[in-house]
Design a protein around this motif. Structure first.
Motif, PDB file in Angstrom:
ATOM      1  N   ASP A  89       0.853  -1.190   0.000  1.00 33.12           N
ATOM      2  CA  ASP A  89       0.000   0.000   0.000  1.00 33.12           C
ATOM      3  C   ASP A  89       0.891   1.242   0.000  1.00 33.12           C
ATOM      4  OD1 ASP A  89       0.771  -0.714   2.544  1.00 33.12           O
ATOM      5  OD2 ASP A  89      -1.209  -0.537   3.460  1.00 33.12           O
ATOM      6  N   HIS A  92       3.802   3.124   5.074  1.00 32.02           N
ATOM      7  CA  HIS A  92       3.548   2.695   3.696  1.00 32.02           C
ATOM      8  C   HIS A  92       4.671   3.133   2.758  1.00 32.02           C
ATOM      9  CE1 HIS A  92      -1.078   2.470   4.688  1.00 32.02           C
ATOM     10  NE2 HIS A  92      -0.321   1.888   5.595  1.00 32.02           N
ATOM     11  N   CYS A 123       2.360   5.694   8.766  1.00 33.77           N
ATOM     12  CA  CYS A 123       1.943   4.314   8.994  1.00 33.77           C
ATOM     13  C   CYS A 123       2.951   3.339   8.403  1.00 33.77           C
ATOM     14  CB  CYS A 123       0.547   4.080   8.401  1.00 33.77           C
ATOM     15  SG  CYS A 123      -0.302   2.650   9.096  1.00 33.77           S
ATOM     16  N   HIS A 169       2.916  -5.607   6.807  1.00 32.89           N
ATOM     17  CA  HIS A 169       2.887  -4.297   7.438  1.00 32.89           C
ATOM     18  C   HIS A 169       4.114  -4.152   8.326  1.00 32.89           C
ATOM     19  CE1 HIS A 169       1.448  -0.476   8.690  1.00 32.89           C
ATOM     20  NE2 HIS A 169       0.308  -0.643   8.058  1.00 32.89           N
ATOM     21  N   GLU A 223      -5.317   2.669   1.220  1.00 31.93           N
ATOM     22  CA  GLU A 223      -5.575   1.681   2.283  1.00 31.93           C
ATOM     23  C   GLU A 223      -6.184   2.359   3.498  1.00 31.93           C
ATOM     24  OE1 GLU A 223      -5.411  -0.530   5.817  1.00 31.93           O
ATOM     25  OE2 GLU A 223      -4.136   1.226   5.537  1.00 31.93           O
ATOM     26  N   GLU A 224      -5.715   3.562   3.803  1.00 33.75           N
ATOM     27  CA  GLU A 224      -6.121   4.220   5.055  1.00 33.75           C
ATOM     28  C   GLU A 224      -7.612   4.524   5.092  1.00 33.75           C
ATOM     29  OE1 GLU A 224      -4.390   4.338   7.606  1.00 33.75           O
ATOM     30  OE2 GLU A 224      -2.273   4.389   7.052  1.00 33.75           O
TER      31      GLU A 224
HETATM   32 ZN   LIG Z   1      -0.850   1.018   7.492  1.00 40.77          ZN
END
Ligand SMILES: [Zn+2]
Ligand SMILES: [Zn+2]
Length: 429
Positions: free
Chosen positions: A117, A151, A149, A209, A184-185
């Motif tokens: 992502d 990504h 996050c 992740h 994705e978020e």
């Molecule tokens: Zn994430």
């Protein structure tokens, strides 16, 4: 031993760190990943991958695009950086972001799918000198937006893997699809990418992740909880609160009782569940019986069935509260996250590869349930339903101030380990 050993390939690490920092500087929000996608397209095409991007990835429009101002700002910034006639960019108009890159090896074999992502968050990155991106000069240059996050790390692993696979193409067989997924978020990109024809031929699917656990740990079977997020409108009838309260139908009072009812929902013994109301709005004068309220709520469940149970119970509460006050109501789905079990056999196989690569056994963990949601669940479900194997890894690391915080960070050594692990999976066939 609990500390992560450095990635054994120092040259790979230098390249990955530079790539990650470049993308970290230029984060883009969900559905506006224009520059990110264009740069990935250019790099992957240069490596010999066949790429599909832009409108041809989208048989239907994104379900939850950003507001127009946010989108225009991102588009203009991308035009300025890349030129308005950039062929990658022009095909992405109206949020058709992300790409799929495909490479064939030296003969027939399995079809691998890897998903990364690529979106960032509406967060202002910390300028604290203790925050590594600020201390080392690679903090976000896009005001109010941050890769908070990890990504940027995910897409870097994807690009690093692509470079390795292109260089070793005569030493592996089969086909590799790299899915660089947007949004994705906001739980938008996963549902779109799950329908791609490239995914329909995948035998073996993996995604990952970074961070999550706030400690060094590699998890091979990470499951995420399902979530359904809804927008609700209550519509009543306004009247003077002093003169004629009896003439009104109080949407605000109904909605307040609905919110209390949501938090009081009975739970399911089969697994965890969550409920939350994160926004609530009613614009009225103090002396008016409120005729309209809008709010957004979410329910989550340890699996799809528990989440559905919560969603149905929530619907009854919303309906009951509306009836009590004689107001009309409707709800619409804002976003959904699916939860789907991983293939144990694949998780065990990747764990064995990690051990063979030199990752210490003490860092390896079979499974973990993350108390958050991930829209890769849609892709995992699709691959497994068509008879393929799929699993979700977590490359755990200390995460600074935590995911979605202005001081989020992760250990870049994991980028190298991630590339080596995925490369080994393809090499083994
Ligand atoms: Zn994430
Ligand atoms: Zn996130």
């Amino acid at each position: 031993m609990s500390e992560l050993p450095p990635c054994p390939d120092a040259a790979l690490m230098r390249e990955l760190s530079e790539t990650r920092r470049g993308f970290h500087r230029e984060p883009e929000l969900s559905w506006t990943e224009y520059q990110t996608t264009a740069k990935l397209c250019q790099a992957l095409e240069g490596l010999g991958f066949d790429i599909v991007w832009g409108a041809s990835l989208y048989p239907r429009a994104p379900g939850n695009p950003p507001d127009r101002d946010t989108d225009r700002q991102a588009w203009e910034r991308a035009e300025q950086a890349l030129g308005s006639d950039n062929p990658y960019l022009t095909a992405m108009r109206n949020n058709r972001t992300g790409l799929v890159a495909t490479l064939d090896g030296n003969g027939p074999g399995r079809v691998f799918g890897f998903r990364f992502d690529i979106d960032a968050l509406p967060i202002t990155e910390s300028e604290d000198p203790a925050h590594p991106p600020s201390a080392q000069g690679f903090a976000s240059q896009h005001p109010g937006i941050m890769h908070a996050c990890g990504h940027d790390g995910h897409l870097t692993i994807g690009l690093g893997l692509a470079r390795r696979l292109a260089a070793s193409r005569d030493r592996w067989s089969g086909r590799v699809h790299l899915f660089f997924q947007p949004a994705e978020e906001v739980a938008g990109g996963g549902a779109v990418f799950a329908d791609l024809p490239q995914l329909a031929e995948v035998d073996l699917f993996t995604t990952l992740h970074l961070g999550i656990l706030d400690r060094y740990r590699i998890v091979f079977d990470a499951t995420w909880i399902a979530a359904r997020i809804y927008d609700v409108v209550y519509r009543g009838l306004s009247s003077h609160a002093g003169n004629a309260p009896q003439a009104g139908r109080n949407a605000l009072l109904a909605a307040c009782q609905a919110v209390q009812g949501l938090y009081a929902l009975p739970r399911h013994s089969a697994g965890m569940s969550r409920v939350n109301v994160g926004r609530f709005r009613s614009d009225n004068a103090h002396n008016v019986i409120a005729d309209e309220v809008r709010f957004r709520y979410e329910v989550r469940g340890g699996d799809n069935a528990i989440c559905d149970f919560m969603a149905e119970a929530a619907e009854r509460v919303l309906d009951g509260a509306a009836r009590m006050h004689g107001v009309d109501w409707e709800r619409s789905v804002f976003a959904e996250f699916s939860s789907y079990p991983n293939s144990r056999a694949l998780a065990e196989r990747i764990a064995a590869l990690a051990l063979a690569l030199g990752l210490p056994e003490a860092l390896l963990q079979e499974s973990f349930q993350v108390s958050a949601s991930e829209d890769a669940g849609f892709l995992i479900q699709r691959v497994r339903e068509q008879g393929g194997e799929a699993t979700h890894l977590v490359l755990g690391s200390p995460v600074g101030g935590g995911h979605h915080s202005p001081t989020f960070d992760f250990d870049e050594q994991l980028l190298g380990w991630g590339v080596l692990l995925f490369e080994r999976l393809v090499m083994e066939g």
